[in-house]
Design a protein around this motif. Structure first.
Motif, mmCIF file in Angstrom:
data_model
loop_
_atom_site.group_PDB
_atom_site.id
_atom_site.type_symbol
_atom_site.label_atom_id
_atom_site.label_comp_id
_atom_site.label_asym_id
_atom_site.label_seq_id
_atom_site.Cartn_x
_atom_site.Cartn_y
_atom_site.Cartn_z
ATOM 1 N N UNK A 43 0.805 -1.225 0.000
ATOM 2 C CA UNK A 43 0.000 0.000 0.000
ATOM 3 C C UNK A 43 0.837 1.273 0.000
ATOM 4 N N UNK A 44 2.072 1.195 0.470
ATOM 5 C CA UNK A 44 2.872 2.411 0.621
ATOM 6 C C UNK A 44 3.886 2.639 -0.497
ATOM 7 N N UNK A 45 4.093 1.635 -1.371
ATOM 8 C CA UNK A 45 5.124 1.759 -2.412
ATOM 9 C C UNK A 45 4.639 1.368 -3.794
ATOM 10 N N UNK A 46 3.513 0.655 -3.889
ATOM 11 C CA UNK A 46 3.195 -0.050 -5.107
ATOM 12 C C UNK A 46 4.031 -1.313 -5.191
ATOM 13 N N UNK A 47 3.694 -2.187 -6.161
ATOM 14 C CA UNK A 47 4.376 -3.480 -6.271
ATOM 15 C C UNK A 47 5.724 -3.298 -6.967
ATOM 16 N N UNK A 48 6.582 -2.545 -6.288
ATOM 17 C CA UNK A 48 7.925 -2.264 -6.806
ATOM 18 C C UNK A 48 8.905 -3.304 -6.288
ATOM 19 N N UNK A 49 9.803 -3.712 -7.146
ATOM 20 C CA UNK A 49 10.871 -4.628 -6.744
ATOM 21 C C UNK A 49 12.233 -3.972 -6.924
ATOM 22 N N UNK A 50 12.260 -2.643 -6.853
ATOM 23 C CA UNK A 50 13.510 -1.911 -7.016
ATOM 24 C C UNK A 50 14.485 -2.249 -5.894
ATOM 25 N N UNK A 51 15.767 -2.358 -6.196
ATOM 26 C CA UNK A 51 16.751 -2.556 -5.132
ATOM 27 C C UNK A 51 16.630 -1.449 -4.091
ATOM 28 N N UNK A 52 16.674 -1.825 -2.837
ATOM 29 C CA UNK A 52 16.583 -0.851 -1.769
ATOM 30 C C UNK A 52 15.174 -0.483 -1.359
ATOM 31 N N UNK A 53 14.152 -1.139 -1.955
ATOM 32 C CA UNK A 53 12.768 -0.799 -1.625
ATOM 33 C C UNK A 53 12.391 -1.280 -0.229
#
Length: 261
Positions: A43-53
């Motif tokens: 809910x706070x980032x979206x389904x991001x898989x970025x390094x450091x997320x």
């Protein structure tokens, strides 16, 4: 107990913006009488898989949930990328990857965590997130609550495993619109086969990677009836759930004892 699922859009990788947008929606759900409020997956980032997320356990997303739960005197849950306290400083090893962690915060400061058992390999989640180990069931008053997360919905066996001790399943998601019929069907199927309530909370809007979501959040009864539904806009679905209804359904139709395996 009255449960609300907040169907919302997500600002990509911007926690503070999402906290600001969601706080009034939580208040709105509470104003509708909800005692347990469910937000979407990540809910706070979206389904991001970025390094450091990833964020630490007890990080900003968890603190938001706890603060809102305490302010409104309710239970509040959603998922966020969390690196476990036991990860240590082992560099780029598996132990430093986050879990997709469902955080359920109580009004008294209690916090429970469930870690997604099935990373979504089709999108590469298994390369960026660790898999959890087992289901978790939380007792809230006389209601037994078991959370699962998005892709977990496709694996009936884990729902079956938890069924004897579950009155309501919570399923936050970022389920994409091309497979919306799967989402709708599986939510109802999990309710019918386990004779329990299922609350599905899916996001709406376009993710930062271009994936479209159309919501279809819903609350399903132990008999598979749709108690509350939503389409493709930001909204809140609300329904009352009663553990006595689960017991009555299972007593009247004694299907669970016939289950094998």
């Amino acid at each position: 107990m009255r449960i609300a699922a907040v169907q919302h859009d997500i600002v990509w990788e911007d926690r503070d913006a999402n906290f600001a947008r969601l706080a009034p929606k939580v208040a709105q759900a509470v104003g509708a009488g909800a005692e347990l409020v469910l937000l979407s997956e990540t809910f706070s980032t979206g389904f991001s898989m970025a390094p450091g997320i990833g964020e630490p356990e007890g990080g900003p997303s968890s603190r938001f949930l706890s603060a809102q739960a305490a302010e409104h005197g309710v239970w509040l849950g959603g998922t966020c990328p969390e690196i476990a306290d036991d990860a240590g400083g082992a560099g780029e090893g598996t132990s430093t990857l986050p879990y997709n962690s469902f955080v359920l915060a109580g009004p008294d400061g209690t916090v429970h965590r469930y870690r997604k058992l099935h990373p979504f390999t089709h999108a590469g989640e298994h390369e960026r997130f660790r898999a959890g180990e087992k289901p978790v069931t939380v007792q809230i008053g006389d209601l037994r609550v078991t959370p699962f997360i998005c892709y977990d919905l496709r694996f009936a066996n884990v729902f079956w495993q938890a069924a004897p001790d579950t009155d309501v399943y919570l399923v936050p998601a970022n389920w994409p619109s091309p497979r919306r019929s799967h989402w709708q069907t599986l939510l109802v199927a999990r309710a019918i086969e386990n004779q329990a309530y299922v609350v599905g909370c899916n996001r709406v809007g376009t993710a930062g990677d271009g994936t479209e979501h159309v919501g279809d959040s819903r609350i399903v009864s132990p008999m598979g009836e749709l108690l509350a539904t939503a389409a493709g806009v930001e909204t809140i679905v609300v329904a009352d759930v009663d553990p006595a209804e689960v017991s009555a359904t299972r007593d009247r139709l004694r299907f669970l004892p016939d289950r094998r395996g």
